[in-house]
Design an enzyme around this catalytic site. Structure first.
Site, mmCIF file in Angstrom:
data_model
loop_
_atom_site.group_PDB
_atom_site.id
_atom_site.type_symbol
_atom_site.label_atom_id
_atom_site.label_comp_id
_atom_site.label_asym_id
_atom_site.label_seq_id
_atom_site.Cartn_x
_atom_site.Cartn_y
_atom_site.Cartn_z
ATOM 1 N N ASP A 11 4.653 24.137 24.071
ATOM 2 C CA ASP A 11 3.364 24.048 24.743
ATOM 3 C C ASP A 11 3.481 24.569 26.177
ATOM 4 O O ASP A 11 4.569 24.601 26.760
ATOM 5 C CB ASP A 11 2.876 22.597 24.775
ATOM 6 C CG ASP A 11 2.623 22.036 23.392
ATOM 7 O OD1 ASP A 11 2.405 22.840 22.468
ATOM 8 O OD2 ASP A 11 2.660 20.801 23.230
ATOM 9 N N LYS A 12 2.354 24.940 26.749
ATOM 10 C CA LYS A 12 2.321 25.533 28.089
ATOM 11 C C LYS A 12 3.127 24.723 29.104
ATOM 12 O O LYS A 12 3.903 25.278 29.889
ATOM 13 C CB LYS A 12 0.859 25.649 28.553
ATOM 14 C CG LYS A 12 0.707 26.161 29.981
ATOM 15 C CD LYS A 12 -0.756 26.207 30.386
ATOM 16 C CE LYS A 12 -0.913 26.662 31.837
ATOM 17 N NZ LYS A 12 -2.335 26.694 32.253
#
Length: 324
Positions: A139-140
Site C-alpha cells: 500500500d502507498k
C-alpha cells in the site's frame, strides 16, 4: 511489441451465481477489471473450452477459465527519475525497500510518480515485462521490501511461486489495544459491500491467511510480527481490524487514536499525529527462480515506527507500578 499471455484458473464454489466478469476479476486480480472485461468482450476468454463473450453469464463453480490475450508494452507510462532504495539486484530481479507515500502502480488519481515509473527509468528494458515486472504490491503508506522481475520468465516463475505460497513475507506492525497472544486469522477477504475502495472479511471473498505473534506489549498498544500465507489487498490491515486490533494510524480500518491513561503530552501528540498505518515489510525470503538459491532480505524498521515504539516503551516504564 505485445506480450502473449495465458491465464488459467478454476471458478471456486464460493463464487456460485457470480457474473462471469465478476468471477474473472476475482480470479485474476493482478489485472484491472476493465482490462479483463475488454478481453472477455473480445472473445479472449473461454469457459470449459468454449469461448464466452457475455459478461452477464452466471458461473456455477468448478468451471475451468482460460484467458488468451496480449499485453502491450508499458511504453504509455513515463520513465521518471525517482530514487529507488535497491537492496539487491542481478540480471533477473531486484529487491527494493519502498518508502512511505510512494504508490506502486499508476492508477486512478495517481497517473505517475510511482514505483513503476521509477523502475522504467532505472531499467528501461523492464517496459517489455507486464506491469514492469511488479509481482506483488505494498500500500502507498506501507514501507518495506518488494521483489521485482526484470524479464518475463522470471516474472512468470515468481508469480507461480507466490501463488504456491513459497515466498515468505514478514511484517512489523504496531496494533491498537493489548493483545494477549499470537495466532492465525483464516478469513476470506473481498471488496467492501458499500465502501468500494476498501476491503473486508467476506464469506464471498478470496481465501486469506495471516499469522501473527506478539513481539512487545505496551499499555494500550502491541508491537507484532506478522507472516502472510496469502497476499490479498489490505490483508493485514483488514485482518487486524477484524480482530478489533486495527493498526495504529490506519483510519480507513478503524485505527483511531487510543491514548493511554495519564500519557504525557508528548506521547499524546505523537499518537494523534501518526498519519499512516504502522506497517513495514521487514523480511522477504524466496528461492531465486533462475539460480535456485534461497535468498533472504531484511529492511530496517523506519524511524517513525522506531520512535513510536520507544515512546510507548518509555510510557510503559513510567507507568509500570500503576499498571502492575
Amino acid at each position: 511489441m505485445a506480450q502473449q499471455i495465458e491465464l488459467k484458473s478454476t471458478v471456486k464454489e464460493s463464487q456460485l451465481g457470480q457474473r462471469l466478469d465478476q468471477a474473472i476479476a476475482e480470479l485474476f486480480d493482478e489485472f484491472s477489471r476493465s482490462r479483463l472485461k475488454e478481453w472477455l468482450l473480445a472473445g479472449k476468454v473461454s469457459v470449459d473450452g468454449a469461448v464466452v463473450t457475455k459478461a452477464r453469464v452466471r458461473v456455477m463453480g468448478g468451471e475451468d477459465i482460460v484467458v488468451l490475450a496480449e499485453i502491450e508494452d508499458e511504453e504509455r507510462w513515463e520513465a521518471q527519475d525517482i530514487p529507488l532504495d535497491i537492496v539487491y539486484e542481478d540480471e533477473d530481479l531486484l529487491v527494493i525497500n519502498k518508502p512511505r507515500g510512494l504508490v506502486v502502480h499508476p492508477g486512478a488519481g495517481t497517473p505517475d510518480g510511482t514505483v513503476l515509473n521509477a523502475l522504467l527509468h532505472h531499467y528501461p528494458q523492464i517496459a517489455e515485462v507486464p506491469r514492469a515486472g511488479i509481482v506483488h504490491r505494498l500500500d502507498k503508506d506501507t514501507t518495506g521490501l518488494m521483489v521485482v522481475a526484470k524479464n518475463v520468465p522470471t516474472q512468470t516463475r515468481l508469480v507461480r511461486t507466490l501463488q504456491k505460497r513459497r515466498i515468505t513475507r514478514e511484517y512489523e506492525a504496531i496494533a491498537i489495544g493489548k493483545m494477549t497472544a499470537g495466532g492465525m486469522v483464516d478469513k476470506a477477504i473481498g471488496r467492501h459491500s458499500t465502501k468500494r475502495v476498501l476491503m473486508a472479511v467476506s464469506e464471498f471473498g478470496k481465501p486469506a491467511i495471516t499469522h501473527y505473534r506478539v513481539a512487545e506489549r505496551f499499555r494500550e498498544h502491541t508491537r507484532i510480527r506478522l507472516r502472510l500465507e496469502t497476499g490479498r489487498t489490505h490483508q493485514i490491515r483488514v485482518h487486524m481490524s477484524y480482530l478489533q486490533h486495527p493498526l495504529l494510524g490506519d483510519i480507513a480500518y478503524g485505527g483511531r487514536a487510543r491514548i493511554p491513561k495519564g500519557a504525557t503530552e508528548e506521547l499524546t501528540t505523537m499518537i494523534r499525529s501518526f498519519d499512516r498505518q504502522a506497517l513495514h515489510a521487514v523480511m522477504l525470503k524466496f528461492v531465486h527462480p533462475t539460480t535456485g538459491e534461497e535468498m533472504q532480505f531484511h529492511a530496517p524498521v523506519p524511524d517513525d515506527m522506531i520512535e513510536m515504539a520507544e515512546a510507548l516503551r518509555q510510557d510503559m516504564r513510567d507507568n509500570y507500578e500503576d499498571e502492575y
